[in-house]
Write a protein that holds these residues in place. Structure first.
Motif, PDB file in Angstrom:
ATOM      1  N   GLY A 275      47.756  36.360  40.071  1.00 43.70           N
ATOM      2  CA  GLY A 275      47.399  36.022  41.456  1.00 43.70           C
ATOM      3  C   GLY A 275      47.676  37.128  42.447  1.00 43.70           C
ATOM      4  O   GLY A 275      47.674  36.893  43.657  1.00 43.70           O
TER       5      GLY A 275
ATOM      6  N   PHE B  49      45.713  37.750  45.588  1.00 47.19           N
ATOM      7  CA  PHE B  49      45.975  36.840  46.706  1.00 47.19           C
ATOM      8  C   PHE B  49      47.420  36.934  47.172  1.00 47.19           C
ATOM      9  O   PHE B  49      47.914  36.062  47.883  1.00 47.19           O
TER      10      PHE B  49
ATOM     11  N   THR C 186      50.242  36.998  45.228  1.00 43.06           N
ATOM     12  CA  THR C 186      51.207  36.179  44.503  1.00 43.06           C
ATOM     13  C   THR C 186      51.643  36.835  43.197  1.00 43.06           C
ATOM     14  O   THR C 186      50.811  37.282  42.407  1.00 43.06           O
TER      15      THR C 186
ATOM     16  N   THR D 203      54.878  34.646  47.115  1.00 43.35           N
ATOM     17  CA  THR D 203      53.646  35.055  47.788  1.00 43.35           C
ATOM     18  C   THR D 203      53.979  35.741  49.104  1.00 43.35           C
ATOM     19  O   THR D 203      54.793  35.242  49.884  1.00 43.35           O
TER      20      THR D 203
ATOM     21  N   ARG E  12      51.001  35.078  54.453  1.00 44.87           N
ATOM     22  CA  ARG E  12      49.540  35.159  54.578  1.00 44.87           C
ATOM     23  C   ARG E  12      49.106  34.726  55.976  1.00 44.87           C
ATOM     24  O   ARG E  12      49.705  33.861  56.603  1.00 44.87           O
TER      25      ARG E  12
ATOM     26  N   ASP F  40      45.431  34.203  56.354  1.00 48.78           N
ATOM     27  CA  ASP F  40      44.068  34.346  55.845  1.00 48.78           C
ATOM     28  C   ASP F  40      43.007  34.059  56.896  1.00 48.78           C
ATOM     29  O   ASP F  40      43.178  33.229  57.782  1.00 48.78           O
TER      30      ASP F  40
ATOM     31  N   TYR G  75      38.884  32.972  56.909  1.00 49.82           N
ATOM     32  CA  TYR G  75      37.808  32.463  56.066  1.00 49.82           C
ATOM     33  C   TYR G  75      36.471  32.719  56.761  1.00 49.82           C
ATOM     34  O   TYR G  75      36.349  32.560  57.975  1.00 49.82           O
TER      35      TYR G  75
ATOM     36  N   ASN H  93      36.266  31.329  49.002  1.00 48.98           N
ATOM     37  CA  ASN H  93      37.569  31.967  48.914  1.00 48.98           C
ATOM     38  C   ASN H  93      37.950  32.627  50.234  1.00 48.98           C
ATOM     39  O   ASN H  93      37.087  33.091  50.985  1.00 48.98           O
TER      40      ASN H  93
ATOM     41  N   GLU I 272      39.519  35.512  52.778  1.00 46.71           N
ATOM     42  CA  GLU I 272      39.658  36.953  52.843  1.00 46.71           C
ATOM     43  C   GLU I 272      41.139  37.200  53.108  1.00 46.71           C
ATOM     44  O   GLU I 272      41.638  36.951  54.184  1.00 46.71           O
ATOM     45  N   VAL I 273      41.844  37.671  52.069  1.00 48.35           N
ATOM     46  CA  VAL I 273      43.297  37.730  52.144  1.00 48.35           C
ATOM     47  C   VAL I 273      43.748  38.751  53.181  1.00 48.35           C
ATOM     48  O   VAL I 273      43.333  39.908  53.168  1.00 48.35           O
TER      49      VAL I 273
END
Length: 465
Positions: free
Chosen positions: A65, A68, A70, A83, A86, A88, A90, A96, A98-99
């Motif tokens: 992961g 993302f 992780t 992790t 984040r 994020d 979208y 999915n 966009e990290v």
């Protein structure tokens, strides 16, 4: 909360100048006294730095992961996922995020699905971080979102399925604004892959309160896009009430099937799917007949086909698809038993057709009795008791679990002088049918029957003189 692995990690990250927080479902489960060995953490350290800090400490590591943010690791029986914070973004068209890495725990928590999953514990100071009153929501057993539900579900529509899954697993209710948003946005679930939807549906069905989750899925319109056969079972009842509400009946059968599962075992997904879907063939087969009656002829056949199509669409494994479809196909067979009129041949066929699903079929058939007439219900259960006793008696004599012809393929080829091919299979099936009809044959009798069949098929056996 005492968890040495977590404290060890906290020391490593703090000494390296990084923050480490226990987050999400781990904090929620700890507050509900149901913490397991899976721990989720969030940190300001970037993924490669996390890898460095885990190296030399973890018993095992994996980075599947890492795209993302992780990293995963195992230590003394515990599984940890760490992790990077984040924030994020979208595009709300793809499936999915966009990290984008965040800088603070608050940035991280506001993007989480529900407030009960948006709590954290600073592992260095043991300070509790709860900017969205997740603790209050947990005490009220309510699912709400940190941001507005419209924003949350637009970012990731699968969160709507997660909501109904948490209702099933935890017995929560959803906040009114969340309920309204799911109803408004149910169609957005079609942006999500079938595999991800299937995973949430399976967890829902294996929860403690699956009926609640299913009812929420149907009432909000999510089921119209995920499992449309469910709302279609809500047939309008005719004025004479000639049949049950198929949808409500199926929910009761599901609950009763769950009650028949073995204690202290994992939930039986196949049995639960079969119980929920056993009557999905009724809506397309319903016919009103003269005199005010109603019929659903061959709904088990139609239902089995519908189950295969729907479960394949949801990307269930071939084994689950076939097992559920076979249970749906067989669930009515018992009703031909009457008061025990079946011959031993019919009992053998029932067992053989069910195969390894026989125990589940027993449970499904018993669960399918939802009549409020106690006398009728008791009579049905006694009749099924009688069938199970007959199965046990015959099985003790004949090893019903492995019904095979009295001659195997090699002997068939030798006796008839046949090479491997379709005719051998045809002969084998003939002898198996004979075995089901008449029970075990002695060896000479089986050979005589094979030769009789060969003569009818114009097959001339070799001269054994």
């Amino acid at each position: 909360m005492q968890f040495p692995v977590a404290d060890e990690l906290a020391t490593r990250f703090t000494e390296a100048g990084h923050q480490l927080y226990l987050v999400g479902g781990t904090v929620r489960d700890a507050m509900m006294d149901r913490l397991g060995n899976d721990l989720d953490f969030a940190t300001d350290a970037r993924p490669e730095r996390v890898r460095e800090l885990l190296t030399g400490w973890a018993d095992a590591m994996w980075d599947t992961g890492i795209a993302f943010g992780t990293m995963g690791a195992a230590k003394r029986g515990a599984t940890v996922e760490i992790t990077t914070f984040r924030s994020d973004a979208y595009d709300r068209m793809s499936r999915n995020p966009e990290v984008s890495f965040g800088e603070t725990i608050e940035d991280d928590l506001v993007r989480r699905d529900f407030t009960v999953n948006a709590m954290a514990i600073d592992m260095a100071t043991k300070k509790f971080v709860d900017p969205h009153d997740g603790r209050g929501a947990l005490q009220r057993r309510v699912l709400d979102t940190p941001a507005t539900p419209q924003e949350s579900f637009a970012d990731d529509p699968l969160r709507m399925m997660r909501a109904v899954r948490f209702v099933s697993q935890l017995g929560f209710t959803v906040a009114p604004r969340v309920l309204a948003a799911i109803r408004e946005m149910a169609g957005e679930i079609e942006r999500i892959t079938a595999e991800r939807i299937q995973a949430e549906l399976s967890k829902l069905l294996c929860g403690r309160y699956p009926r609640r989750g299913i009812e929420l899925m149907v009432d909000t319109g999510l089921a119209d896009h995920v499992l449309p056969e469910l709302p279609e079972m809500r047939l309008e009842i005719d004025e004479h009430h000639q049949h049950k509400d198929v949808y409500q009946h199926s929910l009761v059968v599901l609950e009763q099937a769950i009650d028949l599962e073995e204690p202290d075992t994992d939930p039986d997904l196949v049995l639960r799917l079969a119980a929920l879907l056993h009557d999905i063939g009724k809506p397309p087969t319903r016919k009103f007949v003269e005199g005010g009656g109603v019929s659903f002829h061959h709904h088990e056949v139609v239902g089995a086909k519908m189950v295969r199509k729907r479960l394949r669409t949801l990307r269930y494994s071939k084994e689950i698809v076939e097992d559920v479809a076979q249970l749906v196909y067989l669930h009515l067979r018992f009703h031909g038993y009457g008061k025990g009129e079946w011959t031993d041949s019919a009992v053998r066929r029932y067992v053989t057709d069910a195969g390894p699903l026989l125990t589940r079929l027993h449970k499904l058939v018993r669960a399918d009795c939802t009549t409020r007439n106690r006398r009728k219900a008791a009579a049905l259960q006694r009749t099924y008791d009688d069938l199970e006793e007959r199965i046990a008696r015959i099985a003790a004599d004949e090893d019903l679990a492995r019904v095979r012809p009295d001659l195997d393929g090699n002997e068939i080829m030798r006796l008839l002088g046949l090479p491997p091919g379709p005719l051998v299979g045809k002969a084998w099936r003939y002898l198996k049918e004979l075995r089901l009809d008449r029970g075990p044959l002695d060896h000479d009798e089986a050979i005589a029957e094979l030769r009789k069949w060969a003569a009818e098929e114009n097959i001339t056996p070799p001269d054994e003189s």
